[in-house]
Scaffold this active site. Structure first.
Site, PDB file in Angstrom:
ATOM      1  N   GLY A  21      24.252  66.805  22.070  1.00  0.00           N
ATOM      2  CA  GLY A  21      24.100  68.037  21.294  1.00  0.00           C
ATOM      3  C   GLY A  21      25.089  68.125  20.131  1.00  0.00           C
ATOM      4  O   GLY A  21      24.813  68.785  19.130  1.00  0.00           O
TER       5      GLY A  21
ATOM      6  N   GLU B 160      23.537  66.269  17.443  1.00  0.00           N
ATOM      7  CA  GLU B 160      22.390  67.071  16.971  1.00  0.00           C
ATOM      8  C   GLU B 160      22.838  68.239  16.079  1.00  0.00           C
ATOM      9  O   GLU B 160      22.162  68.581  15.116  1.00  0.00           O
ATOM     10  CB  GLU B 160      21.582  67.572  18.176  1.00  0.00           C
ATOM     11  CG  GLU B 160      20.870  66.415  18.878  1.00  0.00           C
ATOM     12  CD  GLU B 160      20.272  66.822  20.218  1.00  0.00           C
ATOM     13  OE1 GLU B 160      21.051  67.195  21.126  1.00  0.00           O
ATOM     14  OE2 GLU B 160      19.052  66.778  20.353  1.00  0.00           O
TER      15      GLU B 160
HETATM   16  N1  CAA Z   1      30.078  68.443  29.295  1.00  0.00           N
HETATM   17  C1  CAA Z   1      31.016  68.945  30.125  1.00  0.00           C
HETATM   18  N2  CAA Z   1      32.278  68.466  30.186  1.00  0.00           N
HETATM   19  C2  CAA Z   1      32.589  67.451  29.365  1.00  0.00           C
HETATM   20  C3  CAA Z   1      31.665  66.877  28.484  1.00  0.00           C
HETATM   21  C4  CAA Z   1      30.343  67.431  28.452  1.00  0.00           C
HETATM   22  N3  CAA Z   1      29.420  66.994  27.601  1.00  0.00           N
HETATM   23  N4  CAA Z   1      32.273  65.868  27.813  1.00  0.00           N
HETATM   24  C5  CAA Z   1      33.528  65.814  28.275  1.00  0.00           C
HETATM   25  N5  CAA Z   1      33.737  66.759  29.208  1.00  0.00           N
HETATM   26  C6  CAA Z   1      34.953  67.060  29.962  1.00  0.00           C
HETATM   27  C7  CAA Z   1      35.173  66.026  31.058  1.00  0.00           C
HETATM   28  O1  CAA Z   1      34.422  66.337  32.192  1.00  0.00           O
HETATM   29  C8  CAA Z   1      36.673  66.160  31.274  1.00  0.00           C
HETATM   30  O2  CAA Z   1      36.906  67.318  32.032  1.00  0.00           O
HETATM   31  P1  CAA Z   1      37.778  67.227  33.402  1.00  0.00           P
HETATM   32  O3  CAA Z   1      39.143  66.799  32.937  1.00  0.00           O
HETATM   33  O4  CAA Z   1      37.723  68.627  33.942  1.00  0.00           O
HETATM   34  O5  CAA Z   1      37.128  66.198  34.242  1.00  0.00           O
HETATM   35  C9  CAA Z   1      37.205  66.442  29.859  1.00  0.00           C
HETATM   36  O6  CAA Z   1      36.087  66.904  29.112  1.00  0.00           O
HETATM   37  C10 CAA Z   1      37.760  65.206  29.168  1.00  0.00           C
HETATM   38  O7  CAA Z   1      36.767  64.199  29.223  1.00  0.00           O
HETATM   39  P2  CAA Z   1      37.037  62.714  29.768  1.00  0.00           P
HETATM   40  O8  CAA Z   1      38.111  62.734  30.777  1.00  0.00           O
HETATM   41  O9  CAA Z   1      35.726  62.140  30.168  1.00  0.00           O
HETATM   42  O10 CAA Z   1      37.598  62.033  28.440  1.00  0.00           O
HETATM   43  P3  CAA Z   1      37.466  60.507  28.019  1.00  0.00           P
HETATM   44  O11 CAA Z   1      38.308  60.353  26.801  1.00  0.00           O
HETATM   45  O12 CAA Z   1      37.735  59.618  29.168  1.00  0.00           O
HETATM   46  O13 CAA Z   1      35.935  60.314  27.607  1.00  0.00           O
HETATM   47  C11 CAA Z   1      33.859  60.929  26.512  1.00  0.00           C
HETATM   48  C12 CAA Z   1      35.419  61.003  26.503  1.00  0.00           C
HETATM   49  C13 CAA Z   1      33.428  59.489  26.215  1.00  0.00           C
HETATM   50  C14 CAA Z   1      33.400  61.847  25.394  1.00  0.00           C
HETATM   51  C15 CAA Z   1      33.323  61.378  27.879  1.00  0.00           C
HETATM   52  O14 CAA Z   1      33.908  62.623  28.209  1.00  0.00           O
HETATM   53  C16 CAA Z   1      31.840  61.560  27.898  1.00  0.00           C
HETATM   54  O15 CAA Z   1      31.107  60.573  27.963  1.00  0.00           O
HETATM   55  N6  CAA Z   1      31.347  62.816  27.860  1.00  0.00           N
HETATM   56  C17 CAA Z   1      29.935  63.126  27.940  1.00  0.00           C
HETATM   57  C18 CAA Z   1      29.257  62.949  26.605  1.00  0.00           C
HETATM   58  C19 CAA Z   1      27.761  63.148  26.722  1.00  0.00           C
HETATM   59  O16 CAA Z   1      27.081  62.473  27.458  1.00  0.00           O
HETATM   60  N7  CAA Z   1      27.242  64.092  25.917  1.00  0.00           N
HETATM   61  C20 CAA Z   1      25.839  64.397  25.889  1.00  0.00           C
HETATM   62  C21 CAA Z   1      25.530  65.553  26.779  1.00  0.00           C
HETATM   63  S1  CAA Z   1      23.795  65.788  26.994  1.00  0.00           S
HETATM   64  C22 CAA Z   1      23.297  66.745  25.677  1.00  0.00           C
HETATM   65  O17 CAA Z   1      24.041  67.026  24.773  1.00  0.00           O
HETATM   66  C23 CAA Z   1      21.882  67.184  25.749  1.00  0.00           C
HETATM   67  C24 CAA Z   1      21.302  67.738  24.523  1.00  0.00           C
HETATM   68  O18 CAA Z   1      20.617  67.091  23.750  1.00  0.00           O
HETATM   69  C25 CAA Z   1      21.447  69.140  24.202  1.00  0.00           C
END
Ligand code: CAA
Length: 256
Positions: A109, A112
């Protein structure tokens, strides 16, 4: 506004998504607040350009909140998807240009939301990705529709079905972003682009954006018809009279 910080300087409003504990991921509350602040900012006569960025040095927006989505069923996912789409449409249809200052992760998102902005400027550490399929979902806030229009079907298909990460260099090469600068220079670069925009007629800008947005889905003949109608309509405005007169009189236009 808690999760959304707003700062106005020289007719440029900078809106900062401030949810660092989740890398600025969007839950319903953040979507609703940003929508409210954008609506308010669009109505503000003291603002001509809007910049959207993320708090911190690591993330623009890490996407929709995955923890919130885990609890959703089909009906609530439909509502959540529609909310996100409403927000992206509001950004895209803004009569005031919206610049995405992408300061790190622009994932799902987050990517997006940047795609809905009129101009994308990235820092060197920016990463763009549509990783939804890795979660067993698909981009729900316009990624399948806007990404191919911006970068073409080849890269959009690859990004969406593989979840591949696109770094700032590739984003610049493929036209996903307009500029890449050092993180420390990101907001200055956005403000420089904003100040260039602010020299121009606000109504002409708004009508130009309407023509560009309106071109999608139109055949060339219909698009040209829409363009010439809006072009001619401007000639009944004071703004256009001022712009043309200023050139002839060898002075700067006074649009505002
Ligand atoms: N939703 C909720 N929490 C999130 C998040 C998300 N999209 N992205 C990161 N966070 C949170 C993590 O859970 C973590 O929280 P906790 O410490 O409470 O566990 C905190 O943010 C820090 O994240 P990381 O420890 O994972 O940090 P990192 O540096 O190791 O990794 C990252 C960073 C690569 C961005 C990884 O966090 C990640 O892959 N995040 C998810 C990204 C993702 O898949 N986004 C797409 C979501 S789907 C969507 O958006 C649908 C749509 O079209 C509308």
């Amino acid at each position: 506004m808690g999760n959304i910080l707003k700062h106005i300087n020289d007719k440029t409003a900078t809106l900062t998504i401030n949810r660092p504990e989740a890398l600025n991921a969007f839950n319903e509350e953040v979507i609703e607040k940003l929508e409210f602040v954008i609506e308010e900012t669009i109505k503000d006569d003291n603002v001509g350009v809007i910049i959207i960025t993320g708090a911190g040095e690591k993330s623009f927006i890490a996407g929709a909140d995955i923890k919130a989505m885990q609890k959703m069923d089909q009906a609530s996912a439909l509502e959540f998807g529609k909310k996100g789409q409403l927000l992206t449409k509001m950004i895209e249809n803004s009569p005031k240009p919206v610049i995405a200052a992408v300061n790190g992760f622009a994932l799902g998102g987050g990517c997006e939301i940047s795609l809905a902005c009129h101009i994308r400027i990235a820092s060197e550490n920016a990463v763009f990705s549509q990783p939804e399929v890795s979660l067993g979902i698909l981009p729900g806030w316009g990624g399948t529709q806007r990404l191919p229009r911006i970068v073409g079907y080849g890269l959009a298909n690859e990004m969406i079905v593989s979840g591949k990460m696109v770094d700032a260099k590739e984003a610049l090469r493929t036209g996903l972003v307009n500029h890449v600068v050092a993180l420390t220079d990101l907001l200055d670069k956005c403000e420089e682009v904003a100040s260039q925009i602010l020299k121009n007629g606000p109504n002409a800008i708004a009508q130009s954006l309407k023509c560009i947005n309106g071109s999608i889905g139109l055949d060339l003949e219909s698009g040209l018809k829409m363009e010439v109608t809006r072009f001619s309509e401007l000639f009944s405005t004071d703004e256009t009279k001022e712009g043309l007169s200023a050139f002839v009189e060898k002075r700067k236009p006074n649009f505002r």
